[in-house]
Write a protein that holds these residues in place. Structure first.
Motif, mmCIF file in Angstrom:
data_model
loop_
_atom_site.group_PDB
_atom_site.id
_atom_site.type_symbol
_atom_site.label_atom_id
_atom_site.label_comp_id
_atom_site.label_asym_id
_atom_site.label_seq_id
_atom_site.Cartn_x
_atom_site.Cartn_y
_atom_site.Cartn_z
ATOM 1 N N MET A 51 12.447 1.713 -5.350
ATOM 2 C CA MET A 51 11.339 2.527 -4.844
ATOM 3 C C MET A 51 11.188 2.337 -3.329
ATOM 4 S SD MET A 51 8.778 4.603 -5.038
ATOM 5 C CE MET A 51 8.514 4.905 -6.780
ATOM 6 N N ASP A 52 11.006 3.427 -2.633
ATOM 7 C CA ASP A 52 10.688 3.398 -1.208
ATOM 8 C C ASP A 52 9.170 3.166 -1.102
ATOM 9 O OD1 ASP A 52 9.956 4.010 1.398
ATOM 10 O OD2 ASP A 52 11.373 5.672 1.601
ATOM 11 N N TYR A 53 8.778 1.929 -0.861
ATOM 12 C CA TYR A 53 7.353 1.596 -0.878
ATOM 13 C C TYR A 53 6.580 2.263 0.250
ATOM 14 C CZ TYR A 53 8.429 -1.990 -4.371
ATOM 15 O OH TYR A 53 8.836 -2.649 -5.505
ATOM 16 N N ASP A 54 7.224 2.439 1.400
ATOM 17 C CA ASP A 54 6.537 3.140 2.502
ATOM 18 C C ASP A 54 6.177 4.563 2.076
ATOM 19 O OD1 ASP A 54 6.382 1.302 4.799
ATOM 20 O OD2 ASP A 54 8.564 1.311 4.717
ATOM 21 N N LYS A 55 7.137 5.252 1.471
ATOM 22 C CA LYS A 55 6.863 6.611 0.990
ATOM 23 C C LYS A 55 5.796 6.583 -0.092
ATOM 24 C CE LYS A 55 8.964 10.526 -1.451
ATOM 25 N NZ LYS A 55 10.189 11.059 -2.098
ATOM 26 N N LEU A 56 5.901 5.633 -1.009
ATOM 27 C CA LEU A 56 4.953 5.535 -2.115
ATOM 28 C C LEU A 56 3.518 5.406 -1.605
ATOM 29 C CD1 LEU A 56 4.382 5.140 -5.187
ATOM 30 C CD2 LEU A 56 4.686 2.684 -4.780
ATOM 31 N N ILE A 57 3.303 4.480 -0.676
ATOM 32 C CA ILE A 57 1.946 4.258 -0.176
ATOM 33 C C ILE A 57 1.454 5.468 0.602
ATOM 34 C CG2 ILE A 57 0.505 2.810 1.292
ATOM 35 C CD1 ILE A 57 1.496 1.564 -1.402
ATOM 36 N N THR A 58 2.332 6.069 1.396
ATOM 37 C CA THR A 58 1.937 7.261 2.163
ATOM 38 C C THR A 58 1.491 8.376 1.231
ATOM 39 O OG1 THR A 58 3.439 6.712 3.975
ATOM 40 C CG2 THR A 58 2.747 9.013 3.798
ATOM 41 N N VAL A 59 2.268 8.607 0.183
ATOM 42 C CA VAL A 59 1.944 9.685 -0.764
ATOM 43 C C VAL A 59 0.673 9.356 -1.541
ATOM 44 C CG1 VAL A 59 2.716 10.857 -2.872
ATOM 45 C CG2 VAL A 59 4.309 10.516 -0.973
ATOM 46 N N MET A 60 0.555 8.134 -2.054
ATOM 47 C CA MET A 60 -0.620 7.769 -2.841
ATOM 48 C C MET A 60 -1.893 7.870 -1.999
ATOM 49 S SD MET A 60 0.394 4.767 -5.562
ATOM 50 C CE MET A 60 0.514 3.459 -4.381
ATOM 51 N N ARG A 61 -1.827 7.395 -0.773
ATOM 52 C CA ARG A 61 -3.009 7.454 0.104
ATOM 53 C C ARG A 61 -3.412 8.897 0.369
ATOM 54 N NH1 ARG A 61 -3.557 8.608 5.277
ATOM 55 N NH2 ARG A 61 -5.363 7.802 6.454
ATOM 56 N N ARG A 62 -2.435 9.745 0.715
ATOM 57 C CA ARG A 62 -2.748 11.146 1.021
ATOM 58 C C ARG A 62 -3.330 11.867 -0.189
ATOM 59 N NH1 ARG A 62 2.006 13.044 1.722
ATOM 60 N NH2 ARG A 62 2.060 14.375 -0.136
ATOM 61 N N LEU A 63 -2.756 11.623 -1.366
ATOM 62 C CA LEU A 63 -3.262 12.275 -2.574
ATOM 63 C C LEU A 63 -4.670 11.777 -2.923
ATOM 64 C CD1 LEU A 63 -0.037 12.309 -4.779
ATOM 65 C CD2 LEU A 63 -1.148 14.277 -3.683
ATOM 66 N N ALA A 64 -4.934 10.498 -2.690
ATOM 67 C CA ALA A 64 -6.279 9.973 -2.924
ATOM 68 C C ALA A 64 -7.293 10.665 -2.019
ATOM 69 C CB ALA A 64 -6.306 8.465 -2.713
ATOM 70 N N LEU A 65 -6.915 10.893 -0.770
ATOM 71 C CA LEU A 65 -7.807 11.592 0.160
ATOM 72 C C LEU A 65 -8.013 13.043 -0.263
ATOM 73 C CD1 LEU A 65 -6.523 10.200 3.571
ATOM 74 C CD2 LEU A 65 -8.709 9.692 2.482
ATOM 75 N N ASP A 66 -6.926 13.716 -0.651
ATOM 76 C CA ASP A 66 -7.037 15.109 -1.101
ATOM 77 C C ASP A 66 -7.943 15.213 -2.322
ATOM 78 O OD1 ASP A 66 -5.332 15.930 0.910
ATOM 79 O OD2 ASP A 66 -3.555 16.091 -0.371
ATOM 80 N N ALA A 67 -7.727 14.310 -3.281
ATOM 81 C CA ALA A 67 -8.551 14.315 -4.489
ATOM 82 C C ALA A 67 -10.005 13.986 -4.142
ATOM 83 C CB ALA A 67 -8.005 13.316 -5.499
ATOM 84 N N GLY A 68 -10.200 13.037 -3.236
ATOM 85 C CA GLY A 68 -11.546 12.658 -2.833
ATOM 86 C C GLY A 68 -12.307 13.806 -2.197
ATOM 87 N N ASP A 69 -11.611 14.594 -1.391
ATOM 88 C CA ASP A 69 -12.262 15.759 -0.776
ATOM 89 C C ASP A 69 -12.739 16.739 -1.840
ATOM 90 O OD1 ASP A 69 -11.904 14.807 1.764
ATOM 91 O OD2 ASP A 69 -10.306 16.205 2.317
ATOM 92 N N ARG A 70 -11.887 16.991 -2.842
ATOM 93 C CA ARG A 70 -12.262 17.939 -3.893
ATOM 94 C C ARG A 70 -13.417 17.378 -4.733
ATOM 95 N NH1 ARG A 70 -14.081 21.813 -5.512
ATOM 96 N NH2 ARG A 70 -13.370 23.045 -7.311
ATOM 97 N N ILE A 71 -13.362 16.089 -5.011
ATOM 98 C CA ILE A 71 -14.444 15.451 -5.761
ATOM 99 C C ILE A 71 -15.771 15.601 -5.016
ATOM 100 C CG2 ILE A 71 -15.365 13.186 -6.427
ATOM 101 C CD1 ILE A 71 -12.426 12.430 -7.136
ATOM 102 N N MET A 72 -15.750 15.383 -3.710
ATOM 103 C CA MET A 72 -16.995 15.445 -2.941
ATOM 104 C C MET A 72 -17.520 16.877 -2.826
ATOM 105 S SD MET A 72 -17.820 12.379 -2.511
ATOM 106 C CE MET A 72 -19.243 12.636 -1.420
#
Length: 265
Positions: free
Chosen positions: A1-22
């Protein structure tokens, strides 16, 4: 696993989901349904799940994905998998108490090694870096640029004056009975996976959970706590809490700073 890519993607998706939740959180009203296990689910849970699932499947098509809101994924069996709770703390969300989180984690050989916990109403973001260590990011949060990162680490607790955190929505007599075995300086209440993060930052020392949880509830917070030097063990025998269990159900557990002198169940 490319951990740098993993964290970048997970963080961005969390922010996107958080915006929709709010967006939904800020509406005058929102739909609330009841699932087959009698737990509530809102349109925010479902919208966040759609965002996160699509993003993870695009970025990591060969990695198994388990998510709370997709029952078909609960029959997945893999040594390595992504696990998601798109909105942990649905009761807190419904009652507009703010203690809800977006949770995305990566599990390897039964251990959550990378994770993101984002509390959009609280403006707090915790995640493991590529090297496995945990940080809290200071807002405002941008998609493609990291804010200031603060390394976090568990406390050096005083066993004669412990800080304990417990659930807001699931506190019961069994939990209180166990907590009463310790010398407690103060108690905090928090919803969702924020309890793991409060231990990870040293704001609390001990979080016992004597009640039902699922792996998607705990994996991301567990990963953050691991990366901050903390531990999560089974309540009954104090062996490490493992993931990928049948049905993805957890036993009772204790999350803590390793310098806490654990009491027996």
């Amino acid at each position: 696993m490319d951990y740098d890519k993993l964290i970048t993607v997970m963080r961005r998706l969390a922010l996107d989901a958080g915006d929709r939740i709010m967006e939904i959180y800020g509406a005058d009203d929102f739909d609330v349904k009841v699932k087959s296990d009698d737990s509530p689910v809102t349109e925010a849970d479902e919208a966040a799940d759609a965002i996160i699932s699509a993003g993870l499947r695009t970025a990591f098509p060969d990695v198994a994905l388990v998510t709370e809101e997709q029952a078909t994924s609960h029959s997945e069996r893999a040594d390595t998998f992504l696990i998601v709770d798109p909105l942990d703390g649905t009761k807190e969300f419904i009652h507009r108490r703010g203690d809800f989180t977006v949770n995305i984690a990566y599990v390897e050989s039964g251990v959550p090694t990378r994770g993101v916990v984002y509390a959009p109403a609280k403006g707090r973001m915790f995640f493991t870096q590529a090297d496995g260590t945990s940080v809290e990011e200071e807002g405002p949060f941008e998609r493609d640029t990291l804010g200031a990162l603060r390394p976090i680490h568990v406390s050096k607790p005083d066993n004669g004056a412990l800080m304990v955190v417990a659930s807001k929505s699931h506190r019961d007599q069994a939990t209180d009975d166990y907590i009463n075995k310790y010398a407690v300086k103060d108690m905090k209440s928090a919803g969702s996976s924020l309890k793991f993060c409060l231990i990870a930052t040293g704001e609390a020392d001990l979080y016992p959970r004597v009640g039902r949880t699922m792996e998607w509830d705990t994996a991301a917070g567990h990963a953050v706590l691991n990366g901050a030097g903390g531990k999560v063990v089974r309540f009954d025998d104090h062996t490490p809490l493992m993931y990928g269990k049948d049905g993805y159900a957890n036993p009772f557990f204790i999350a803590y700073s390793p310098d806490v002198a654990l009491k027996s169940a």
